[in-house]
Design an enzyme around this catalytic site. Structure first.
Site, PDB file in Angstrom:
ATOM      1  N   HIS A 176       1.644   5.134  -0.200  1.00  0.00           N
ATOM      2  CA  HIS A 176       1.098   6.272  -1.028  1.00  0.00           C
ATOM      3  C   HIS A 176       1.614   7.078  -1.117  1.00  0.00           C
ATOM      4  O   HIS A 176       1.605   7.597   0.530  1.00  0.00           O
ATOM      5  CB  HIS A 176       0.051   5.826  -2.031  1.00  0.00           C
ATOM      6  CG  HIS A 176      -1.455   6.382  -0.557  1.00  0.00           C
ATOM      7  ND1 HIS A 176      -1.466   7.425  -1.026  1.00  0.00           N
ATOM      8  CD2 HIS A 176      -2.081   5.472   0.505  1.00  0.00           C
ATOM      9  CE1 HIS A 176      -2.282   7.379  -0.009  1.00  0.00           C
ATOM     10  NE2 HIS A 176      -2.811   6.621   0.657  1.00  0.00           N
ATOM     11  N   CYS A 218      -3.950   3.823   5.170  1.00  0.00           N
ATOM     12  CA  CYS A 218      -2.687   3.800   4.643  1.00  0.00           C
ATOM     13  C   CYS A 218      -2.669   4.595   5.002  1.00  0.00           C
ATOM     14  O   CYS A 218      -2.505   5.433   5.757  1.00  0.00           O
ATOM     15  CB  CYS A 218      -3.183   3.603   3.238  1.00  0.00           C
ATOM     16  SG  CYS A 218      -4.739   1.859   2.382  1.00  0.00           S
TER      17      CYS A 218
END
Length: 535
Positions: A431, A450
């Protein structure tokens, strides 16, 4: 038949004539010794004929295998002593004194056991990756290779040579070949760089003068740089040395500024032994992996210690961007998945771990925490819940949180303006991020697991380049919406999250810091001696 072919045939006939056949007594002894043992069925398939011995000692295959143990497998990071090399030598010495059937049969069986073990380790690795780390989530390599079948192919005469058979069992990719070549070069390197650590307090730049610069020149030359010790003023930090330093920094993932600072002093003090161990553990990791480079379709590659994300199409890297990965406490796992879609202007649904460790304690301290961070509470149907109606102090982790806390799309959203989804059980995705300053750092392990990337709109453009609906402007607009928008991908790239601290590239041997301490763990499993300074 030409003259060359005649000599080959004559040579073969001469060799066959000079190689005494195994007598019936030895064959019977071999059959009896195999009864009830794991290799009995293998030998039964070729009527209990020996593979490694003839009537007086080693056959041609036996001699070739001993040579492989002695000379070849060290470049794979494997130790010949793990494959009965010492007992085999002892048995050969014993044969000189006692050439009887029992001695020959014992040599045959020891060598077959060594072959089976080596065939397994070359293809699958010595260490079981599932035993090494809870963060290695890569699916195991498909069991398409059976080491006993490999032995049977030798016994049946189907293998052209032992060396070629074992070569086929190695990982068939350029990463393994390059790293193996690098280790082989180190094994043949006569100079022992790094045995005497370089100590210097502070930093040095071009035009500075210091005695330690002489040591830097010698070590870099031992690593392959040319002509550095021939400078007119070898104690002076000149431009030629600065260029060599920058190449060294690039290979180690350091800032390429030519400054001899703290990171440089640490990197250059790797001893030859430390470096060989680093290559060995990475060769082992490559044996665990399926041959992902040869698989069809585009690939998203994230090598955790390298802090970069690459998009590869047909073996070419067409897009690359800096990445932030999980900090040591929240390690990014190693696994593979398929990227199916991306989401512009996403909500961030807070994971349970962050919820209990960070968010709920913050709400208890500040009742305005949620609104200040553009967060909201929703139920399972997505209906908003007034947070003032929740008894935050009575919540218990073991009972679970009955709602969902999410952060609305916007500039402060922790996921930034787009996320790239490859569904997995670890809740890991790629992301955007509002914390842009972190991408300027050399070491970028700051996330909760992440993967954040520095150029998310550029990556979105690459993924959607064949879709006429999505150009530069439409992507920019989609990243400014107040509600999230999902876009399914027509071409779904495979995502490979890796952990390699050493590999070979066009610029030379690349080395990275062991951000999660995994090199040390694996080196210990492999029973390698490690330095306290670097592991």
């Amino acid at each position: 038949m030409n003259r060359c072919q005649k000599w080959i045939v004559l040579g073969f006939l001469f060799f066959a004539a000079c190689s005494p056949e195994v007598d019936e007594n030895t064959l019977q002894t071999l059959k009896e010794e195999l009864q009830g043992k794991a290799l009995e069925e293998v030998y039964e398939a070729f009527e209990y004929q020996p593979i490694w011995i003839n009537g007086s000692g080693l056959s041609a295959d036996g001699e070739e295998f001993m040579e492989i143990l002695q000379r070849d497998i060290a470049a794979d990071g494997l130790d010949k002593d793990n494959y009965h090399y010492a007992p085999l030598q002892q048995q050969l010495d014993k044969l000189e004194q006692d050439g009887g059937a029992s001695a020959l049969v014992e040599l045959e069986l020891i060598m077959s056991e060594a072959f089976v073990r080596l065939a397994h380790d070359l293809h699958y690795g010595r260490v079981d990756p599932s035993d090494r780390s809870s963060k290695w989530k890569m699916e195991p390599k498909s069991s398409d290779v059976n080491e006993e079948e490999a032995l049977a192919s030798v016994g049946k005469g189907k293998a052209s040579s032992i060396r070629e058979l074992l070569e086929d069992l190695r990982p068939q990719n350029t990463l393994y070949d390059g790293l193996r070549s690098a280790l082989e070069s180190l094994l043949n390197e006569k100079s022992d760089f790094g045995d005497t650590p370089i100590h210097y307090d502070g930093a040095l730049e071009v035009s500075d003068r210091a005695e330690v610069i002489l040591q830097v020149r010698r070590v870099l030359e031992a690593m392959g740089e040319q002509g550095l010790s021939q400078a007119e003023q070898p104690q002076v930090y000149d431009e030629d040395l600065a260029n060599a330093v920058k190449r060294f920094q690039k290979r180690h993932g350091l800032k390429e500024d030519g400054v001899l600072g703290e990171d440089f002093w640490r990197a250059i003090n790797y001893s030859k032994e430390d470096l060989m161990v680093k290559l060995k553990v990475n060769l082992e990791r490559l044996r665990w992996l399926p041959d992902f480079l040869s698989q069809e379709g585009p690939k998203v590659l994230v090598n955790i210690p390298n802090y970069y994300m690459d998009y590869v199409v047909d073996q070419d890297t067409v897009f690359s961007t800096r990445a932030v990965v999980g900090k040591e406490y929240y390690q990014t796992p190693v696994f593979a998945a398929k990227m199916n879609y991306l989401v512009f202007s996403p909500y961030w649904n807070l994971p349970e771990g962050i919820l209990w460790a960070e968010t709920i304690p913050a709400i208890l301290k500040d009742k305005n925490y949620l609104s200040a961070h553009h967060m909201e509470v929703v139920d399972k149907e997505g209906q908003r819940i007034d947070p003032s109606n929740i008894s935050w102090k009575k919540l218990k982790k073991e009972e679970g949180f009955p709602y969902l806390i999410r952060q609305r799309p916007g500039d402060e959203n922790a996921l930034g303006r787009v996320k790239f989804m490859f569904p997995n059980t670890y809740n890991i995705y790629i992301h955007d991020s509002p914390a842009k300053a972190l991408f300027d750092r050399d070491e970028r392990a700051f996330s909760h697991g992440c993967i954040r990337i520095a150029d998310p709109d550029g990556f979105a453009a690459v993924l959607l380049k064949d879709d006429q609906e999505w150009g530069k402007d439409s992507i920019a607009n989609a990243m400014k919406l107040e509600e999230e928008k999902q876009v399914n991908l027509a071409v779904k790239p495979s995502v490979w999250i890796l952990y390699l601290t050493a590999w070979k590239s066009a610029e030379g041997l690349q080395l990275r810091e062991d951000v999660y301490g995994s090199d040390l763990q694996l080196a210990q499993k492999m029973e390698e001696k490690v330095s306290k300074a670097y592991f």
